[in-house]
Design an enzyme around this catalytic site. Structure first.
Site, PDB file in Angstrom:
ATOM      1  N   ASP A   1       0.851  -1.186   0.000  1.00 31.66           N
ATOM      2  CA  ASP A   1       0.000   0.000   0.000  1.00 31.66           C
ATOM      3  C   ASP A   1       0.888   1.238   0.000  1.00 31.66           C
ATOM      4  O   ASP A   1       1.402   1.652   1.040  1.00 31.66           O
ATOM      5  CB  ASP A   1      -0.903  -0.026   1.229  1.00 31.66           C
ATOM      6  N   VAL A   2       1.075   1.818  -1.193  1.00 29.36           N
ATOM      7  CA  VAL A   2       1.938   3.001  -1.344  1.00 29.36           C
ATOM      8  C   VAL A   2       1.201   4.186  -1.954  1.00 29.36           C
ATOM      9  O   VAL A   2       1.634   5.327  -1.830  1.00 29.36           O
ATOM     10  CB  VAL A   2       3.194   2.681  -2.189  1.00 29.36           C
ATOM     11  N   LYS A   3       0.126   3.907  -2.677  1.00 25.76           N
ATOM     12  CA  LYS A   3      -0.698   4.953  -3.298  1.00 25.76           C
ATOM     13  C   LYS A   3       0.143   5.944  -4.096  1.00 25.76           C
ATOM     14  O   LYS A   3      -0.045   7.161  -4.025  1.00 25.76           O
ATOM     15  CB  LYS A   3      -1.537   5.681  -2.245  1.00 25.76           C
ATOM     16  N   ARG A   4       1.056   5.436  -4.894  1.00 28.36           N
ATOM     17  CA  ARG A   4       1.906   6.301  -5.709  1.00 28.36           C
ATOM     18  C   ARG A   4       1.122   6.847  -6.905  1.00 28.36           C
ATOM     19  O   ARG A   4       0.194   6.218  -7.403  1.00 28.36           O
ATOM     20  CB  ARG A   4       3.130   5.543  -6.213  1.00 28.36           C
TER      21      ARG A   4
ATOM     22  N   THR B   1      -0.806  -0.262  -4.706  1.00 18.35           N
ATOM     23  CA  THR B   1      -1.892   0.700  -4.860  1.00 18.35           C
ATOM     24  C   THR B   1      -1.351   1.974  -5.494  1.00 18.35           C
ATOM     25  O   THR B   1      -0.206   2.367  -5.244  1.00 18.35           O
ATOM     26  CB  THR B   1      -2.532   1.039  -3.506  1.00 18.35           C
TER      27      THR B   1
END
Length: 278
Positions: A94-97, A124
């Site tokens: 879960d990094v939401k880059r 993510t």
């Protein structure tokens, strides 16, 4: 090379529809009797791996809670990823880059290139700079058998102001994301490798999520307020593609390994009942 969608489909069939997060925030470390330092982080992560790595389909480390300890925290993250994969879990980082051009390509290499020390099964990403800007991530995923989960309808209440805003063409921003990901997954069997993040707390969406033909990660369960029963309201006919995600509801049972396993088994049973109606 087997696609991520196919690998996820098999993992869920074998281990059940459940993703458990590793979110070692200070309050949870304290609850476990651990210091808020890299040693506490390592003990926390190792315990979760021991408890769940060989029994949960997907484990989702939240990168920020490792990054906050700098290079030593990232080293713990690398070790955690390796251990989880050896135990047989798929790892969703879960990094939401979200970025453009060479920068998003660099992110893709960092997480989806097998030679990278941070190589995981899926990540993510944020589409705020445009779904098309994420093309290098999608391309790397397709080439290397990885997966990508794109934020669409998130569980935080602040998200609605942007995600449900309407574009000049009349579609909501979320619908634009849904439509573009649906095109990417068109024709994929048994499941596309580009998924969406759709919060379990948001109620009826008004969108045809079944058309996505990809996995639907459903955070917001447990401590954030949604129950497994809410999945039927949110996802409707798309239930077969849903991957319920729990973090605190399971992690709060630690640090006892048996208690963590029992908590995971309990929420998995709830999810099976909600997704299958049995």
């Amino acid at each position: 090379m087997e696609s991520f969608g196919a690998r996820l489909h098999r993992a869920v069939a074998e281990r059940g529809p459940l993703c458990v997060g590793i979110d070692p925030h200070p309050g949870l470390l304290a609850r476990w009797g651990l210091d808020d330092d890299v040693h506490g982080l390592e003990r926390f992560a190792d315990t979760v791996v021991e408890a769940l790595g060989d029994r949960v389909a997907v484990v989702k480390p939240q990168s920020a809670f490792f990054e906050r300890f700098g290079s030593r925290g990232v080293a713990v993250l690398e070790s955690t990823i390796r251990q989880l994969r050896l135990a047989g879990s798929l790892v969703l980082l879960d990094v939401k880059r979200g970025d453009i051009g060479s920068t998003v390509a660099a992110y893709a290499s960092a997480y989806l290139e097998p030679s990278s020390p941070l190589h995981v099964d899926a990540v993510t990403v944020s589409p705020y700079l445009g779904v098309g800007a994420l093309a290098p991530m999608f391309d790397m995923a397709a080439a290397k058998g990885g997966g990508v989960f794109v934020l669409a309808l998130t569980s935080n209440p602040e998200g609605a102001a942007v995600q449900r805003a309407r574009t000049a063409g009349g579609r909501t921003v979320a619908q634009v994301v849904i439509d573009e990901i649906s095109q990417l997954n068109a024709g994929a069997q048994p499941l596309g490798s580009v998924g969406l993040v759709v919060g379990a707390t948001i109620g009826e969406t008004g969108h045809d999520l079944a058309a996505v033909n990809g996995p639907l990660l459903a955070p917001g369960l447990g401590a954030q307020g949604a129950s497994a029963a809410d999945l039927r309201v949110v996802f409707g006919s798309a239930l077969p593609a849903v991957l319920p995600a729990y973090s605190r509801e399971v992690l709060a049972a630690g640090p006892d390994v048996a208690a963590l396993r029992a908590a995971a088994d309990r929420v998995l049973a709830d999810c099976r009942a909600a997704l299958t109606g049995s």
